[in-house]
Motif scaffolding. Structure first.
Motif, PDB file in Angstrom:
ATOM      1  N   UNK A   1       4.190  15.780   2.406  1.00 35.77           N
ATOM      2  CA  UNK A   1       2.784  15.410   2.569  1.00 35.77           C
ATOM      3  C   UNK A   1       2.489  14.072   1.897  1.00 35.77           C
ATOM      4  N   UNK A   2       3.094  13.846   0.736  1.00 33.98           N
ATOM      5  CA  UNK A   2       2.907  12.569   0.038  1.00 33.98           C
ATOM      6  C   UNK A   2       3.390  11.414   0.913  1.00 33.98           C
ATOM      7  N   UNK A   3       4.550  11.579   1.530  1.00 31.79           N
ATOM      8  CA  UNK A   3       5.092  10.513   2.383  1.00 31.79           C
ATOM      9  C   UNK A   3       4.202  10.295   3.607  1.00 31.79           C
ATOM     10  N   UNK A   4       3.693  11.372   4.175  1.00 31.30           N
ATOM     11  CA  UNK A   4       2.792  11.243   5.323  1.00 31.30           C
ATOM     12  C   UNK A   4       1.516  10.496   4.935  1.00 31.30           C
ATOM     13  N   UNK A   5       0.985  10.794   3.745  1.00 30.38           N
ATOM     14  CA  UNK A   5      -0.210  10.093   3.284  1.00 30.38           C
ATOM     15  C   UNK A   5       0.071   8.622   3.033  1.00 30.38           C
ATOM     16  N   UNK A   6       1.268   8.334   2.528  1.00 28.26           N
ATOM     17  CA  UNK A   6       1.613   6.954   2.179  1.00 28.26           C
ATOM     18  C   UNK A   6       1.619   6.033   3.393  1.00 28.26           C
ATOM     19  N   UNK A   7       1.871   6.598   4.570  1.00 28.39           N
ATOM     20  CA  UNK A   7       1.937   5.752   5.772  1.00 28.39           C
ATOM     21  C   UNK A   7       0.802   6.021   6.754  1.00 28.39           C
TER      22      UNK A   7
ATOM     23  N   UNK B   1       0.797  -1.219   0.000  1.00 22.52           N
ATOM     24  CA  UNK B   1       0.000   0.000   0.000  1.00 22.52           C
ATOM     25  C   UNK B   1       0.836   1.279   0.000  1.00 22.52           C
ATOM     26  N   UNK B   2       1.870   1.423   0.851  1.00 21.24           N
ATOM     27  CA  UNK B   2       2.689   2.635   0.754  1.00 21.24           C
ATOM     28  C   UNK B   2       3.335   2.802  -0.615  1.00 21.24           C
ATOM     29  N   UNK B   3       3.755   1.697  -1.236  1.00 18.68           N
ATOM     30  CA  UNK B   3       4.319   1.769  -2.583  1.00 18.68           C
ATOM     31  C   UNK B   3       3.294   2.354  -3.555  1.00 18.68           C
ATOM     32  N   UNK B   4       2.046   1.923  -3.425  1.00 23.53           N
ATOM     33  CA  UNK B   4       1.000   2.389  -4.324  1.00 23.53           C
ATOM     34  C   UNK B   4       0.800   3.893  -4.198  1.00 23.53           C
ATOM     35  N   UNK B   5       0.811   4.403  -2.956  1.00 26.70           N
ATOM     36  CA  UNK B   5       0.620   5.838  -2.736  1.00 26.70           C
ATOM     37  C   UNK B   5       1.833   6.621  -3.231  1.00 26.70           C
ATOM     38  N   UNK B   6       3.025   6.172  -2.883  1.00 24.33           N
ATOM     39  CA  UNK B   6       4.239   6.906  -3.227  1.00 24.33           C
ATOM     40  C   UNK B   6       4.460   6.991  -4.732  1.00 24.33           C
TER      41      UNK B   6
ATOM     42  N   UNK C   1      -1.880   6.217   9.342  1.00 23.59           N
ATOM     43  CA  UNK C   1      -1.932   5.796  10.744  1.00 23.59           C
ATOM     44  C   UNK C   1      -0.798   4.856  11.129  1.00 23.59           C
ATOM     45  N   UNK C   2      -0.058   4.327  10.137  1.00 26.64           N
ATOM     46  CA  UNK C   2       1.122   3.532  10.460  1.00 26.64           C
ATOM     47  C   UNK C   2       2.200   4.406  11.088  1.00 26.64           C
ATOM     48  N   UNK C   3       2.189   5.692  10.729  1.00 30.54           N
ATOM     49  CA  UNK C   3       3.164   6.625  11.261  1.00 30.54           C
ATOM     50  C   UNK C   3       4.353   6.816  10.335  1.00 30.54           C
ATOM     51  N   UNK C   4       4.845   8.036  10.308  1.00 31.34           N
ATOM     52  CA  UNK C   4       6.032   8.379   9.539  1.00 31.34           C
ATOM     53  C   UNK C   4       7.076   8.927  10.506  1.00 31.34           C
ATOM     54  N   UNK C   5       8.310   8.444  10.394  1.00 30.59           N
ATOM     55  CA  UNK C   5       9.376   8.868  11.299  1.00 30.59           C
ATOM     56  C   UNK C   5       9.897  10.248  10.910  1.00 30.59           C
ATOM     57  N   UNK C   6      10.355  10.980  11.925  1.00 29.02           N
ATOM     58  CA  UNK C   6      10.953  12.289  11.669  1.00 29.02           C
ATOM     59  C   UNK C   6      11.880  12.654  12.822  1.00 29.02           C
ATOM     60  N   UNK C   7      12.933  13.384  12.483  1.00 36.91           N
ATOM     61  CA  UNK C   7      13.815  13.939  13.499  1.00 36.91           C
ATOM     62  C   UNK C   7      13.413  15.390  13.711  1.00 36.91           C
ATOM     63  N   UNK C   8      12.933  15.696  14.913  1.00 39.36           N
ATOM     64  CA  UNK C   8      12.481  17.046  15.221  1.00 39.36           C
ATOM     65  C   UNK C   8      13.245  17.557  16.436  1.00 39.36           C
ATOM     66  N   UNK C   9      14.048  18.576  16.203  1.00 40.53           N
ATOM     67  CA  UNK C   9      14.818  19.192  17.281  1.00 40.53           C
ATOM     68  C   UNK C   9      15.654  18.158  18.035  1.00 40.53           C
TER      69      UNK C   9
END
Length: 276
Positions: free
Chosen positions: A206-212, A107-112, A214-222
């Motif tokens: 935004x595309x990457x966030x949609x692709x995952x 599914x993430x492949x399909x969205x991306x 409720x599975x969650x997307x990782x990010x480094x924040x501060x």
């Protein structure tokens, strides 16, 4: 006809289809008890069906045949199922138009990739994942703003209808099944693919966030490892550093992108979760 069902909650809607068609459940295999098996467990408890949480073994599968089981049905089940040679029917659900998109996380492949291979395939279950003859399939259109969750919802809504059609003439579909072509295998998503790169444009984030979703997307924040499940965006020119925290309060966290900002909710099921 007696059936053994293998699956988790996402496609538990298939259970009611078999029940309405008069099938008898000899056993339901659903992996470990947890948040992704609540619906399956509730269904089995209500209808007094034997529940199995262990990985299926060849002996267990042969015992099912001895009990009169003629059909194995797998839907969102991660473990390999030993298929006895004398089993009459074995079917799996896959969320792409096979032979394209074999693999565990399509599914993430399909969205991306805005893939044209989104759909549902019911195919013969074999010892080689996602490679059995195709019984019936149906395409699904991917909308411009499609997300993991909206695409999942389409699959959950349409799979029971496709299954009902298949069961109307199961033997006929089995006899007229089509072998898969070469197709493609989509590897499991890596953490790098599931991580936001603040050097990308807002639309790409935004595309990457949609692709995952409720599975969650990782990010480094501060300097902190985070998981984001949703965000809103604004595009504009600025002089901030991409990835810089612009504002934080008890409800929202605003992060600069190279061409705008992401506003991430911090409360509720949708939003930001700090990894410990």
């Amino acid at each position: 006809m007696k059936i053994a069902y293998f699956g988790y909650d996402p496609l538990s809607c298939c259970l009611e289809v078999f029940l309405k068609k008069g099938y008898q459940f000899a056993a339901i295999y659903c992996g470990e008890s947890g948040p992704f098996t609540e619906k399956i467990i509730a269904f089995a408890t209500k209808h007094q069906i034997k529940l199995c949480f262990d990985k299926p073994t060849p002996k267990q599968m042969r015992d099912l045949i001895t009990q009169g089981v003629e059909l194995f049905f797998s839907a969102e089940y991660p473990w390999k199922i030993p298929i006895p040679s004398e089993l009459k029917y074995a079917i799996n659900v896959h969320p792409t138009l096979l032979p394209e998109g074999r693999g565990m996380t399509p599914l993430p492949h399909l969205i991306l990739n805005q893939s044209k291979h989104a759909g549902i395939t019911l195919h013969k279950l074999t010892q080689s994942f996602d490679s059995g003859d195709i019984l019936i399939q149906q395409g699904i259109a991917i909308d411009p703003e499609e997300s993991f969750d909206t695409l999942s919802a389409k699959i959950f809504q349409q799979t029971p209808k496709l299954l009902a059609t298949l069961l109307e003439d199961l033997q006929g579909f089995y006899l007229s099944s089509q072998k898969q072509g070469e197709g493609s295998y989509w590897p499991a998503i890596t953490q790098a693919q599931q991580t936001l790169d603040w050097q990308q444009h807002t639309a790409q984030l935004l595309l990457r966030l949609r692709a995952f979703g409720s599975l969650g997307t990782y990010a480094n924040i501060d300097g902190k490892a985070c998981v984001i499940t949703s965000a809103q965006a604004k595009q504009y020119q600025h002089n901030y550093r991409a990835g810089e925290v612009l504002e934080e309060n008890q409800d929202y966290l605003t992060i600069a992108t190279i061409d705008g900002e992401l506003c991430i909710p911090k409360t509720g099921k949708a939003g930001l979760l700090f990894c410990v």
